[in-house]
Design an enzyme around this catalytic site. Structure first.
Site, mmCIF file in Angstrom:
data_model
loop_
_atom_site.group_PDB
_atom_site.id
_atom_site.type_symbol
_atom_site.label_atom_id
_atom_site.label_comp_id
_atom_site.label_asym_id
_atom_site.label_seq_id
_atom_site.Cartn_x
_atom_site.Cartn_y
_atom_site.Cartn_z
ATOM 1 N N GLY B 150 -16.771 -3.987 -17.729
ATOM 2 C CA GLY B 150 -17.993 -4.702 -17.405
ATOM 3 C C GLY B 150 -19.010 -4.586 -18.520
ATOM 4 O O GLY B 150 -18.838 -3.790 -19.456
ATOM 5 N N CYS B 151 -20.052 -5.394 -18.415
ATOM 6 C CA CYS B 151 -21.052 -5.430 -19.487
ATOM 7 C C CYS B 151 -21.874 -4.143 -19.519
ATOM 8 O O CYS B 151 -21.961 -3.483 -20.551
ATOM 9 C CB CYS B 151 -21.934 -6.660 -19.351
ATOM 10 S SG CYS B 151 -22.634 -6.918 -17.701
#
Lengths: 351, 351, 351, 351
Positions: B150-151
């Site tokens: 994920g970011c």
């Protein structure tokens, strides 16, 4: 009631124009002078077209004689200016509300270290009342010189104070992760404040030490009763107005039930129940900076994520309003025995 | 070398268009299919005019037969989709890079709790390789299924990892204060993502618990060797791209000289010396999100404010690039034995 | 093919960093020098962290000897600088691409009037080729000195040219309503370019006369074959990059079928059919500036609202790219016989 | 004076919250009801946290009985709603101020064509007074039903009216190039209104025909005394509030001295000398939208570039204020014989 004559020293910046905006709607105040060496002779409404039709004033060069005829003088100047000019005004009985950092720190050597110059009147700093009404209302009422709090310090102190006063959190290891709109950096033609340098970007600044740190620690120590240790990292937001402080503290292991989400919510609600300008939002809220835009409000939410030992507080203000000019007006209202929210009643501009 | 045939499943969102942008400049990849039920038949360049002249592709309804003829399939879908479609592709020997959350967590009950649904193929989750090259490069090279991080997890893990691997910080009490541009919320027509709701405003969200928390803690625990405890508060920035993570940890009292500003700087520089996409900036730097816009870079600064016991790390990435699509391309390069920065060499767009 | 040695004079502004970004991906160019008196000795990557890892160059004081050893020199300087330094370089056989206004106007008295100073070498202005490839490709190929068009002039000329060349519109009464991102004003620390002065606001500027007016009229007159009269009002957008020109013209009463929506669409498509960097969008399109962000593209739509006698053209470019640095690279490619889109192939960064 | 009881129908949009903001400071108005089917039961302050502490109201389902007990009802609804509900209220003697498009056009077939539906009560449309006080003040005072002007129509009409009334310009070939903040598109969850779709970008929309066109032409024709022909191209700005209209007209060849810059300035100043909410700025000004943010002001500048035959007018308003809700309050003040600027006196929020 007679009208209060007010002057603004150093009115070409953002706190100046914000004072003018707020005072234009204050029924008991008349701004009789606004000074600026650089813009002397320029109509206020020429520099700030938003004020066309609201003020006929022109900027004038500062003149102590003229200022001394006012009931109250606001200093919206860079640090170092007020401490040079305030003593004479105070001596002549004028009330002074200083929006700069000149009289905020009681520890003069600390002030001199952080601001890189000698303090011109330490004795007045000792007399000055720190203008955070939620803490110092009584002293403000009787003060002649107010040191109006900084923008970050206001948002951060209001968020931590209930926890520190209640002795619920460890006094060291406090963290204040805060972010400000670009107006907080003032109206100065610096390259790194350009629109093209900041839009669609975000960054921290002064992470190894910001001048507001000692002011915040001073206020938190007062609330706690002894020293606290804070890590404070400010950030620059691609927006104009607003400060958002995200605060982290470790609950004492003795906190127990007093540290539950419900108890924390109640603690904050009770602490600020009588405060007209602090809004404790319902549990689970995420206050937005725009919800206080242009107002003197501080909106706060408190939470305890995952039921772990950290308490998180979200605190938002408008850096130019509760963080500067509107808080200055609140102080003035208290000093002059007016209704505290006189001139400060408009809701935020949203959207 | 022969051309790699790639497909994108769920290509109408921001990670989809970012993949297309990056792959258009990749000399060894050809995108042969991009799927969308809703937009089947629409030319890609009609939905995304920025791609006019770069792609003749149309969106098609997903078709396993077609996908199975590709060398690699990227899933740019909401969670829940990949776990339903990936098993067949994997069974047929296709390599899969999943940009969604479906295969990131090893703890399936935790996944099911945070995502509110049953996991469709836990056995593949166990096989999937977590696609953070700075940690898992060797496994990525041999993987058939990549769970692309994920970011927020990317920015936060890269910031904490050197400290945890070196055993310099307390594993509990970690704090990640992070802020993302609005593209991180995806291309969905929700009222609270409107321009008029977000411009010139800032707020936290999901402060009591964000789905990326278990993924981050899983990664940090791997680096540390045992459990860690993190408080993670995400915020929504009035900008399009970029994540800024401000990380706080407490130095162990045994850290001593290893915790000095100089030693911390050296620790980070050494940890990432061989990494093409992690840039440890000089001491005193404040990385801006725009400095990585559109790129696969993570820029990091580490500091120890006031010489106190907290270490602060500033870590920035582009949420759509190193936080999603560019990292997916980096994984692909590693999986296929290509030069790791193939297609990822352009500098950031600044200003 | 041997590498082209390029230098950039005055590289600390936005056109400088944009040239560096574009040239870093150009396979046949090496930037061997970049000058700045103010920043001499500073690494390029220190001023522009986006370029860390891409350039080892430092800014140097301008030195004609050094510049004369390059194959091409780009001037990214304020007006007045190039005309002083270019003559010697030209005399020594160096090719020069001037991004400033110094050599754009053939009418020297007009130049001197609009720029308020005497022109230092009118004779070179007469020789300079106006670097709009869509008009002057052949001359550019043989040129030694290119006057790279201004940002507004590029967007506006490309929009009007098909109509003027076809003789479809009245040559007087042309209107160009254009708006630019703030990077168009350059990287200078002026108060009125501050973020806090421009975000969430919009205004016209220089409405009574902008320096690009004579350049635009000169170009339109060439296309038409005789004088034209344009009203040009520029505006400042609260965004970083992009120019949007909305053009209005009156169809000649003799236009008839040639002025129909369909015929206009066909006219534009044919005029630009062979142009790699002009994209005539489908009828009914509204090009967005972000669809060309960071690229050399100009996207255009033409329409005839209500079937009345006005034709409207919408034309967008990136002011720093097709409006400056990317167009300069396009010119370089043409001058050196390279593939015209070398180094200019990346799609726009969207979102 | 007794308090005016007001209701708002359809209060969940931006014009609704703006009405609430303005009326909270109006000393003679009490909002007694605000309706929304979707949000019935939700406290207003929950949907709009900016109003916490200002309103205890909850949204209710619309109820004619309740509305009929008010002195005035504001319709802040999409088109089509007011025309269904207003007749009964009017029949029962309630004054109605409709902020939607339902009663703005006298030409019912035109309304039906542009809005794609049958008009439910043409007879009331004929009776409705167009609420532009600068033109219709006397009729407004006696009106029972006000059709409050659209946002673009307000900015554009106020800019053209002095020229048309004076007969100085050609009535055909008028051009209105206008740009609006995103709040003008309303609070609806559409993909193309997302933050990530609009920040740092700019585009035209509805260039081949916007619904405000017939309303504007109707108003301009009234001012001129016969038909006019306008080309109107709206644009979407990456900002929240504000409309900027840039107007172009051709001076009649008979205009002569009356068309000089000085005469034009004087014409505008005289036309609006008595208007509290139109500010003709000094010659050479470029009004910024932020200078009217949150206010009922329209600021205008007029100029004649290069002394050619075109006159250019720059006109700015806040689309939610003078373009909608504040103008509605101005109308209410006139209808009820109050001071016209009651509740509308605050200066703009700047910066």
């Amino acid at each position: 009631m007679s009208v209060i004559k007010a002057a603004i020293v150093g009115g070409t910046g953002y706190t100046g124009v914000e004072l003018l905006r707020l005072l234009s709607g204050h029924p008991q105040v008349e701004v009789t002078a606004i000074t600026s060496r650089a813009e002397a002779g320029t109509p206020v409404a020429e520099l700030f077209p938003s004020l066309r039709g609201h003020y006929d004033l022109k900027f004038t060069a500062p003149d102590v004689q003229q200022l001394a005829q006012c009931d109250v003088v606001f200093f919206a100047t860079p640090h170092g200016v007020a401490q040079a000019q305030v003593p004479e005004l105070v001596a002549r009985g004028v009330r002074v509300i200083d929006l700069s950092a000149d009289f905020r720190l009681q520890d003069i050597p600390a002030w001199e270290q952080w601001y890189g110059q000698q303090h011109a009147c330490p004795e007045l700093a000792a007399e000055a009342v720190y203008g955070l009404p939620e803490v110092n209302r009584a002293q403000i009422a009787g003060a002649q010189l107010i040191a109006c709090p900084g923008c970050y310090p206001t948002a951060i102190q209001l968020g931590f104070i209930p926890l520190l006063e209640a002795g619920l959190i460890e006094p060291s290891g406090l963290i204040a992760n805060a972010a400000s709109g670009a107006s907080g950096a003032g109206r100065q033609g610096k390259t790194d404040l350009l629109f093209a340098e900041n839009n669609d970007s975000f960054r921290a600044y002064a992470a190894s030490g910001h001048r507001h740190l000692p002011e915040i620690e001073q206020g938190l120590a007062r609330a706690f009763g002894s020293e606290v240790e804070l890590t404070f990292v400010p950030h620059l937001l691609p927006m104009v107005r607003g400060i958002h402080a995200t605060l982290y503290a470790t609950l004492k292991t003795t906190a127990d039930a007093a540290g539950s989400q419900e108890a924390l919510q109640q603690l904050f609600e009770q602490r600020y129940a009588a405060e007209p300008f602090v809004d404790v939002m319902p549990a689970g809220s995420h206050p937005q900076t725009r919800s206080v835009r242009g107002t003197n409000m501080c909106r706060i939410a408190v939470l305890r994520p995952q039921g772990r030992d950290k308490v998180v507080v979200l605190s938002v203000i408008d850096n130019l309003a509760k963080g500067a000019s509107a808080q200055a007006v609140q102080n003035m209202n208290i000093m002059f025995g007016l209704n505290e929210n006189q001139g400060l009643e408009s809701p935020a501009l949203l959207p």
